[in-house]
Design an enzyme around this catalytic site. Sequence first.
Site, PDB file in Angstrom:
ATOM      1  CE  LYS A 156      -1.693   1.582   4.065  1.00 46.82           C
ATOM      2  NZ  LYS A 156      -1.365   2.981   4.342  1.00 46.82           N
ATOM      3  NE  ARG A 185      -6.697   4.032   5.739  1.00 48.44           N
ATOM      4  CZ  ARG A 185      -5.740   4.472   6.577  1.00 48.44           C
ATOM      5  NH1 ARG A 185      -5.942   4.474   7.879  1.00 48.44           N
ATOM      6  NH2 ARG A 185      -4.591   4.895   6.105  1.00 48.44           N
ATOM      7  CG  ASP A 237       6.187  20.397  10.643  1.00 48.27           C
ATOM      8  OD1 ASP A 237       5.549  19.334  10.613  1.00 48.27           O
ATOM      9  OD2 ASP A 237       7.244  20.518  11.279  1.00 48.27           O
ATOM     10  CG  LEU A 238       9.177  17.733   8.909  1.00 47.94           C
ATOM     11  CD1 LEU A 238       9.583  16.298   9.218  1.00 47.94           C
ATOM     12  CD2 LEU A 238      10.282  18.693   9.314  1.00 47.94           C
ATOM     13  CB  ILE A 286       7.501   6.605  14.590  1.00 45.48           C
ATOM     14  CG1 ILE A 286       8.764   5.738  14.473  1.00 45.48           C
ATOM     15  CG2 ILE A 286       7.191   7.352  13.291  1.00 45.48           C
ATOM     16  CD1 ILE A 286      10.018   6.491  14.079  1.00 45.48           C
ATOM     17  NE  ARG A 291       0.370  10.708  10.688  1.00 41.26           N
ATOM     18  CZ  ARG A 291      -0.060   9.624  10.043  1.00 41.26           C
ATOM     19  NH1 ARG A 291      -1.168   9.054  10.402  1.00 41.26           N
ATOM     20  NH2 ARG A 291       0.618   9.142   9.042  1.00 41.26           N
ATOM     21  N   PRO A 292       1.172  16.393  11.450  1.00 41.09           N
ATOM     22  CG  PRO A 292       3.117  16.990  12.557  1.00 41.09           C
ATOM     23  CD  PRO A 292       1.973  16.026  12.602  1.00 41.09           C
ATOM     24  NE  ARG A 304       0.257  11.835   7.194  1.00 36.68           N
ATOM     25  CZ  ARG A 304       0.890  12.978   7.276  1.00 36.68           C
ATOM     26  NH1 ARG A 304       0.231  14.062   7.602  1.00 36.68           N
ATOM     27  NH2 ARG A 304       2.167  13.046   7.066  1.00 36.68           N
ATOM     28  CG  ASP A 343       3.519   1.274   9.481  1.00 35.34           C
ATOM     29  OD1 ASP A 343       3.687   1.509   8.277  1.00 35.34           O
ATOM     30  OD2 ASP A 343       3.191   2.156  10.302  1.00 35.34           O
TER      31      ASP A 343
END
Length: 416
Positions: free
Chosen positions: A22, A397, A123-124, A327, A120-121, A91, A305
């Site tokens: 995925k 998913r 910004d990077l 993480i 879940r930003p 996301r 994960d």
Amino acid sequence: MQKFVIQGGRRLEGDIAVQGAKNSALPILAAALLCEGESILENCPKLSDVYAACRILGSVGCRCKMEGHTVVIGGCPVYPQIPETLMQEMRSSIIFLGAMLGRLGSCTLGFPGGCELGPRPIDLHLSALRRMGVRIREENGILFCDTPHGLHGARIHLQFPSVGATENILLAAVLAKGETILTNAAREPEILDLAGYLLKCGANIEGAGSSTIRVQGVKQLDGCTYRIMPDRIVTATWLAAAAITGGELRLLQTDAASLVGILDVLEEMNGKCSHTPDSICFSAVRPLRAVRYLKTMPYPGFPTDAQAIVMAVLCQASGTSVIEETIFENRFRHVDALCRMGADIQVAGRVAVVHGVRRLQGAQVSATDLRGGAALLVAGLGAEGETAITEISHIDRGYDSPEQVLRSVGAAIERI
Ligand code: EPZ
């Protein structure tokens, strides 16, 4: 609402051909936006996230058709905006931003779908794209992005080796003017797979899979035929199912090299592994042993994960295991459900302490997120009695017909 009903305790035995990844299919579907002509993606898993990505491609004007496990993408994106409803669906839809900017030079999109794993930003992603000439204006949850002076290469250092940010930067860099040098890049195998697709389309990329990636922008990319890599987390899930049931499985069409950080943990639990480059034989004799200390890390460390999935097995191992999730800040949501099944787990912040019990007990539980749901599948297979799992859309998913796969190796599981 559908649910899985499992009669636990059946020993799993047999062969499983592992589905496509995925987390490789999604960025490669976005990358197809960058190419002239048609791309044919093989070994694409049939998942709700993949269908959502195909809908996003259609919404920007591309053609996207899935036949079996092959997706054919053609046409050119013409609408520089992605509907907020589609962005909310998952996301990882933020990955379309880099591709849309690479191909069209502008894009309007909503903030990506909320996710159960904590904030879940992005910004990077955004600070890197700004360095490449992207102007980004945010107005009540909508991002207006354009490139008034064109997209150009840049030197970018990631504060954290973010998988999604690395992928977005790659997607923006391959058609940008000049050179991009990315340091502290993510090294996950899915990055290598995305680069493999882009290289086959004519991109100029060096160092994918290492911490430093160099990209020379090219004028044009042409679609190609590409086979998606096997899913290493789904592989880990079936291995965990074999471990908790004291079974013996042979996993085919998988990529043993991408299982670093997982196979040695299963061996520490007293599992027996042998592998060729594309197959893994695994057997387990109960009781399994606890793992003193397990810490999730960026690749090639133990993958976040696989944390919930391995925790489910440790619930029935003899001894105490300590798991640190470094993480994501909220990735223990499966603990309550495991405790309802009789697990003995204490959580303090990012650390979970698991005291193994002889046997979990079947119960009514509900999935909270994708891998947390997979952990409940694994726990239900090992538990005594019947387990019913609701909210299984989370599991759909990332897993292609999991009940069929598990039934094929002896599990008593039904989708109701
Ligand atoms: C990818 O998510 C995967 N998803 C995740 O898999 C996986 O858990 C994760 O990488 C880590 O391996 C896909 O590939 C579609 P990150 P991503 O950016 O890209 C923080 C699954 O189960 N961060 O490496 O979102 C972030 O909050 C899914 O298949 C920032 O702070 O992961 C998180 O704490 C779940 N700012 C950490 O970095 C940013 O701009 C890791 O995020 C980006 C990320």
